[in-house]
Design a protein around this motif. Structure first.
Motif, PDB file in Angstrom:
ATOM      1  N   GLU A 278       0.818  -1.211   0.000  1.00 61.97           N
ATOM      2  CA  GLU A 278       0.000   0.000   0.000  1.00 61.97           C
ATOM      3  C   GLU A 278       0.851   1.260   0.000  1.00 61.97           C
ATOM      4  N   THR A 279       2.052   1.165   0.591  1.00 62.57           N
ATOM      5  CA  THR A 279       2.956   2.310   0.657  1.00 62.57           C
ATOM      6  C   THR A 279       4.326   1.897   0.128  1.00 62.57           C
ATOM      7  N   LEU A 280       5.164   2.891  -0.136  1.00 62.11           N
ATOM      8  CA  LEU A 280       6.520   2.586  -0.589  1.00 62.11           C
ATOM      9  C   LEU A 280       7.314   1.852   0.486  1.00 62.11           C
ATOM     10  N   LYS A 281       7.072   2.219   1.743  1.00 60.10           N
ATOM     11  CA  LYS A 281       7.769   1.552   2.839  1.00 60.10           C
ATOM     12  C   LYS A 281       7.399   0.083   2.897  1.00 60.10           C
ATOM     13  N   GLU A 282       6.116  -0.208   2.762  1.00 56.51           N
ATOM     14  CA  GLU A 282       5.669  -1.599   2.771  1.00 56.51           C
ATOM     15  C   GLU A 282       6.189  -2.347   1.549  1.00 56.51           C
ATOM     16  N   SER A 283       6.207  -1.691   0.399  1.00 57.06           N
ATOM     17  CA  SER A 283       6.713  -2.316  -0.819  1.00 57.06           C
ATOM     18  C   SER A 283       8.179  -2.678  -0.667  1.00 57.06           C
ATOM     19  N   GLU A 284       8.951  -1.786  -0.051  1.00 57.70           N
ATOM     20  CA  GLU A 284      10.373  -2.056   0.148  1.00 57.70           C
ATOM     21  C   GLU A 284      10.582  -3.219   1.103  1.00 57.70           C
ATOM     22  N   SER A 285       9.741  -3.302   2.137  1.00 58.42           N
ATOM     23  CA  SER A 285       9.834  -4.414   3.083  1.00 58.42           C
ATOM     24  C   SER A 285       9.492  -5.740   2.402  1.00 58.42           C
ATOM     25  N   LEU A 286       8.466  -5.737   1.574  1.00 49.74           N
ATOM     26  CA  LEU A 286       8.093  -6.952   0.847  1.00 49.74           C
ATOM     27  C   LEU A 286       9.175  -7.354  -0.147  1.00 49.74           C
ATOM     28  N   ALA A 287       9.816  -6.356  -0.763  1.00 47.03           N
ATOM     29  CA  ALA A 287      10.895  -6.644  -1.711  1.00 47.03           C
ATOM     30  C   ALA A 287      12.076  -7.298  -1.004  1.00 47.03           C
ATOM     31  N   ARG A 288      12.357  -6.878   0.227  1.00 46.08           N
ATOM     32  CA  ARG A 288      13.452  -7.490   0.987  1.00 46.08           C
ATOM     33  C   ARG A 288      13.131  -8.949   1.323  1.00 46.08           C
ATOM     34  N   GLN A 289      11.887  -9.212   1.676  1.00 40.74           N
ATOM     35  CA  GLN A 289      11.494 -10.600   1.920  1.00 40.74           C
ATOM     36  C   GLN A 289      11.634 -11.430   0.647  1.00 40.74           C
ATOM     37  N   ALA A 290      11.272 -10.833  -0.472  1.00 37.41           N
ATOM     38  CA  ALA A 290      11.329 -11.555  -1.743  1.00 37.41           C
ATOM     39  C   ALA A 290      12.770 -11.835  -2.165  1.00 37.41           C
ATOM     40  N   ILE A 291      13.665 -10.858  -1.998  1.00 41.68           N
ATOM     41  CA  ILE A 291      15.057 -11.068  -2.398  1.00 41.68           C
ATOM     42  C   ILE A 291      15.718 -12.103  -1.490  1.00 41.68           C
ATOM     43  N   GLU A 292      15.319 -12.120  -0.230  1.00 40.09           N
ATOM     44  CA  GLU A 292      15.836 -13.138   0.687  1.00 40.09           C
ATOM     45  C   GLU A 292      15.389 -14.530   0.251  1.00 40.09           C
ATOM     46  N   MET A 293      14.149 -14.614  -0.204  1.00 43.40           N
ATOM     47  CA  MET A 293      13.636 -15.894  -0.686  1.00 43.40           C
ATOM     48  C   MET A 293      14.363 -16.318  -1.965  1.00 43.40           C
ATOM     49  N   ALA A 294      14.591 -15.372  -2.877  1.00 42.29           N
ATOM     50  CA  ALA A 294      15.280 -15.684  -4.128  1.00 42.29           C
ATOM     51  C   ALA A 294      16.707 -16.167  -3.859  1.00 42.29           C
ATOM     52  N   LEU A 295      17.400 -15.508  -2.946  1.00 42.02           N
ATOM     53  CA  LEU A 295      18.763 -15.916  -2.616  1.00 42.02           C
ATOM     54  C   LEU A 295      18.765 -17.266  -1.908  1.00 42.02           C
ATOM     55  N   GLY A 296      17.762 -17.491  -1.058  1.00 41.83           N
ATOM     56  CA  GLY A 296      17.669 -18.755  -0.345  1.00 41.83           C
ATOM     57  C   GLY A 296      17.382 -19.931  -1.249  1.00 41.83           C
ATOM     58  N   ARG A 297      16.878 -19.650  -2.442  1.00 44.24           N
ATOM     59  CA  ARG A 297      16.585 -20.709  -3.406  1.00 44.24           C
ATOM     60  C   ARG A 297      17.720 -20.895  -4.409  1.00 44.24           C
ATOM     61  N   GLY A 298      18.845 -20.241  -4.162  1.00 40.82           N
ATOM     62  CA  GLY A 298      20.007 -20.461  -5.007  1.00 40.82           C
ATOM     63  C   GLY A 298      20.315 -19.347  -5.977  1.00 40.82           C
ATOM     64  N   GLY A 299      19.511 -18.294  -5.983  1.00 37.91           N
ATOM     65  CA  GLY A 299      19.773 -17.175  -6.877  1.00 37.91           C
ATOM     66  C   GLY A 299      19.391 -17.450  -8.317  1.00 37.91           C
ATOM     67  N   ASP A 300      19.783 -16.542  -9.202  1.00 35.48           N
ATOM     68  CA  ASP A 300      19.473 -16.619 -10.624  1.00 35.48           C
ATOM     69  C   ASP A 300      17.966 -16.742 -10.844  1.00 35.48           C
ATOM     70  N   ALA A 302      13.864 -14.564  -9.988  1.00 34.27           N
ATOM     71  CA  ALA A 302      13.093 -13.446  -9.446  1.00 34.27           C
ATOM     72  C   ALA A 302      11.991 -14.008  -8.571  1.00 34.27           C
ATOM     73  N   ALA A 303      11.803 -13.391  -7.415  1.00 41.05           N
ATOM     74  CA  ALA A 303      10.719 -13.762  -6.507  1.00 41.05           C
ATOM     75  C   ALA A 303       9.807 -12.554  -6.343  1.00 41.05           C
ATOM     76  N   VAL A 304       8.533 -12.747  -6.629  1.00 43.48           N
ATOM     77  CA  VAL A 304       7.547 -11.676  -6.515  1.00 43.48           C
ATOM     78  C   VAL A 304       6.659 -11.992  -5.326  1.00 43.48           C
ATOM     79  N   LYS A 305       6.649 -11.113  -4.325  1.00 42.53           N
ATOM     80  CA  LYS A 305       5.810 -11.310  -3.134  1.00 42.53           C
ATOM     81  C   LYS A 305       4.388 -10.929  -3.484  1.00 42.53           C
ATOM     82  N   THR A 306       3.466 -11.871  -3.326  1.00 43.31           N
ATOM     83  CA  THR A 306       2.060 -11.652  -3.622  1.00 43.31           C
ATOM     84  C   THR A 306       1.227 -11.871  -2.364  1.00 43.31           C
ATOM     85  N   LYS A 307      -0.068 -11.621  -2.486  1.00 40.22           N
ATOM     86  CA  LYS A 307      -0.963 -11.825  -1.342  1.00 40.22           C
ATOM     87  C   LYS A 307      -1.022 -13.291  -0.937  1.00 40.22           C
TER      88      LYS A 307
END
Length: 667
Positions: A278-300, A302-307
């Motif tokens: 809903e906000t840029l702050k929330e979007s940035e927080s969700l993006a950090r969760q998503a990048i952590e998930m992408a790295l945890g899966r071996g990289g290479d 994209a992880a998109v955080k959805t509802k």
């Protein structure tokens, strides 16, 4: 005759009268008397037709007047002078009346008396309109919100609908949604490993090429890119641009992977995390969760955080081993602190524990006991696939280190440290109830990160680039002070490494051999380790039968077994490994039924990502070793699901290869 017939048939009647007049004129040349007779008949027919049409129109007018009279004074005035479009329909869905605003705006000047309500409702029925007090419809590229009301008359069933043109509001709403900002975090996975032997100028050129490619990628839309360090980027873009990127399945991953330095392909990869809140702050927080998930899966990828969780794209490369052991040293210190602060330790792996799971667990239990803690390995002896290892501990008089899940639940306390090995999924642990009861949890695993990961761990040591959990534990123990492992413990760890690397063939990096050398130094005997992989004649025969049932499909081997379920799990895993020895086979899948559940074991050499295929059918694992358990489906249905997942993965691989070839041609 109904009213709609008047409006539909009047033009047709006039056309027929004109045609009769034409035929009458032709008869003049045939016979004058015939012509005179036909003229008299034509005149009579025309007169009657005109009189009848006028009579019908008068009847229609009276009917419409009666409808108007049925409305009370307030309703009649409201309908006639209402500034919004209004239409009255019968209970059967027949259009009876509408005001001039409706005619001009909705019907665009045409008439619709006697037509069905579907003409003005976008195909909706009277039932649909009655069930909804408001309904959005689309007519002739315009959007309307229809409000439903009842006409309070003695003629029950009359319905009035008010049309509000919301086209402009919908356009504003669509523009608002498409312009919502999203945050994207981009990380260059392997820049340190790939550039450590490059000159400074070459390193700068390679990183610059990645930055230029990302800038061009973002510049195709309305987004902005900010570079935080040589390997971290942040992108803020609108949803309209993000939707296009998702529809292309993050093609930038393929373009970056095909970058070259001169004539040398570098194999550089990106990890991307996307969040939109809903906000840029929330979007940035969700993006950090998503990048952590992408790295945890071996990289290479994209992880998109959805509802509903995460959507993943990419993930086709094997990944690059991290050579630095700084994190290992930090984690070892943190684990030592957790051991010092607890009263007792329980180590638990996944269901149907294997040599990697139990080998790493028993080494941690021995280490914890060396620090004076009561430590046990939790495993179900009736279901384990590593009974050979447990038997060796029983023969050595050390079998008491293994306890059943029921015993563990009876001894756990608030000061118990529960260590999870070789899995990070809440649903795959040996005993989910024990996990729920634990107050302090640590996780050590090498499998690619799954969505249902344990999120309350005090220590989450996850390294998808590692060959096995046993390798990770062997490294940790070297930084935890005094060694307490015996030869049997070292052999348990080495057996775990050999299992997951298939005797140092798959995912065996520099650190893998360093860990093996450390265990060999502790006295691990490779011959004794090899004996742990021996099986019974019955298991060997089952493995041979499963292999004989294999079918070739798109360079993969699929074998289905529906025979005796005793020891079939071990045989199926061994058969999957065996099938990879067939020329032209990139991946193998063995399927068997156990307790009403269809189980799938998947193996590959790395070119074919079996983890993505197993995730598509509800499972998970690693790029070269994965599995799934499908409940409530038959073997035939499970096979159909598997084939569909293989087809989709093949399409993605072909698209990635085509994109790489196109990029190489351009370069």
């Amino acid at each position: 005759m109904k009213k709609r017939s008047v409006f539909r048939l009047s033009p047709m009647i006039w056309v027929m009268l004109i045609a009769l007049a034409a035929f009458t004129a032709v008869s003049f040349w045939v016979h004058p008397y015939l012509f005179a007779a036909e003229c008299a008949v034509l005149a009579a027919v025309a007169a009657y037709t005109v009189w009848r049409l006028l009579r019908l129109r008068r009847d229609v007018a009276r009917y419409m007047s009666r409808i108007g009279a049925a409305l009370n004074h307030t309703e009649r005035g409201a309908v006639e002078n209402f500034p919004l479009a209004a239409v009255v329909c019968s209970a059967e869905g027949e259009i009876l009346w509408y005001n001039s605003v409706f005619r001009n705006q909705v019907l665009e000047g045409s008439e619709a008396y006697g037509e069905t309500v579907g003409l003005i409702s976008g195909g909706k029925t009277m039932g649909d309109l009655r069930e909804n007090s408001t309904l959005d419809i689309t007519l002739a590229a315009r959007q309307y919100r229809v409000f439903t009301g009842n006409v309070g008359t003695r003629d029950a069933g009359l319905q009035i609908f008010y049309y509000v043109d919301i086209t402009h509001l919908k356009e504003i709403e669509t523009e608002y949604e498409l312009s919502r900002p999203a945050v994207m975090l981009v990380y260059i996975d392997n820049v340190e490993e790939l550039t450590q032997n490059l000159r400074d100028s070459e390193r700068a050129q390679l990183i610059g090429n990645v930055g230029t490619l990302l800038e061009d990628w973002v510049a195709s839309g309305t987004g902005i890119l900010k570079k935080y360090s040589h390997d971290w980027f942040q992108i803020v873009l609108e949803k309209r641009q993000l939707d296009g990127i998702i529809s292309e399945k993050f093609a930038v991953l393929d373009r970056v992977r095909s970058l070259k330095l001169g004539e040398r392909p570098m194999g550089i990869t990106l990890s991307i995390g996307v969040g939109q809140g809903e906000t840029l702050k929330e979007s940035e927080s969700l993006a950090r969760q998503a990048i952590e998930m992408a790295l945890g899966r071996g990289g290479d990828q994209a992880a998109v955080k959805t509802k509903n969780g995460y959507d993943f794209y990419g993930g086709v490369s094997r990944g690059v081993e991290k050579r630095t052991k700084v994190r290992t040293r930090v984690v070892a210190g943190a684990l030592r602190e957790l051991l010092d602060s607890c009263s007792d330790v329980l180590i638990m792996g996944h269901r149907f524990s294997d040599l990697d799971c139990l080998g790493s667990a028993v080494a941690l239990a021995v280490t914890a006991r060396g620090y004076g803690k009561h430590a046990f390995v939790v495993t179900d002896r009736a279901k384990t696939l590593a009974m050979e290892l447990i038997d060796r501990y029983d023969e050595a008089g050390r079998g008491g280190i293994f306890i059943e899940p029921s015993e563990a639940r009876a001894t756990i306390s608030d000061r118990t440290l529960l260590i999870i090995t070789d899995t990070h999924s809440k649903l795959m642990v040996e005993d989910p109830d024990l996990l729920k009861a634990a107050r302090a949890v640590a996780v050590i695993d090498h499998h690619r990160k799954m969505v249902d990961y344990i999120d309350n761990a005090l220590l989450f040591y996850h390294e998808p680039y590692s060959s096995s959990t046993s390798e990770m534990v062997a490294e940790l123990l070297q930084y935890m002070g005094e060694n307490h492992l015996t030869q049997l413990d070292a052999e348990a760890l080495l057996s775990g490494i050999m299992l997951d690397t298939r005797s140092f063939v798959m995912k065996a990096g520099v650190r893998t051999f360093e860990a093996a050398a450390y265990l060999r130094k502790l006295g691990a005997d490779t011959v004794e380790v090899k004996r742990m992989f021996t099986g019974s004649m019955d298991t060997y025969q089952k493995k041979s039968e499963i292999v004989s049932r294999a079918e070739i499909y798109h360079n993969t081997a699929i074998a289905c077994y529906d025979g005796d379920a005793n020891d079939v799990r071990v045989a199926a895993a061994q058969a999957a490994d065996e099938l990879l020895s067939i020329k032209g086979i990139y991946a193998s899948f063995t399927m068997f039924t156990e307790n009403g559940t269809v189980n799938i074991s998947a193996r590959s050499f790395g070119e074919f990502n079996v983890q993505l295929i197993m995730e598509a059918v509800g499972g998970g694992g690693h790029i070269t070793m994965a599995g799934a358990q499908l409940k409530g489906v038959s073997m035939a249905e499970a096979k159909e699901m598997l084939v569909h997942a293989i087809d989709r993965h093949q399409e993605d691989r072909e698209r990635s290869l085509a994109a790489a070839q196109a990029n190489n041609t351009m370069q």
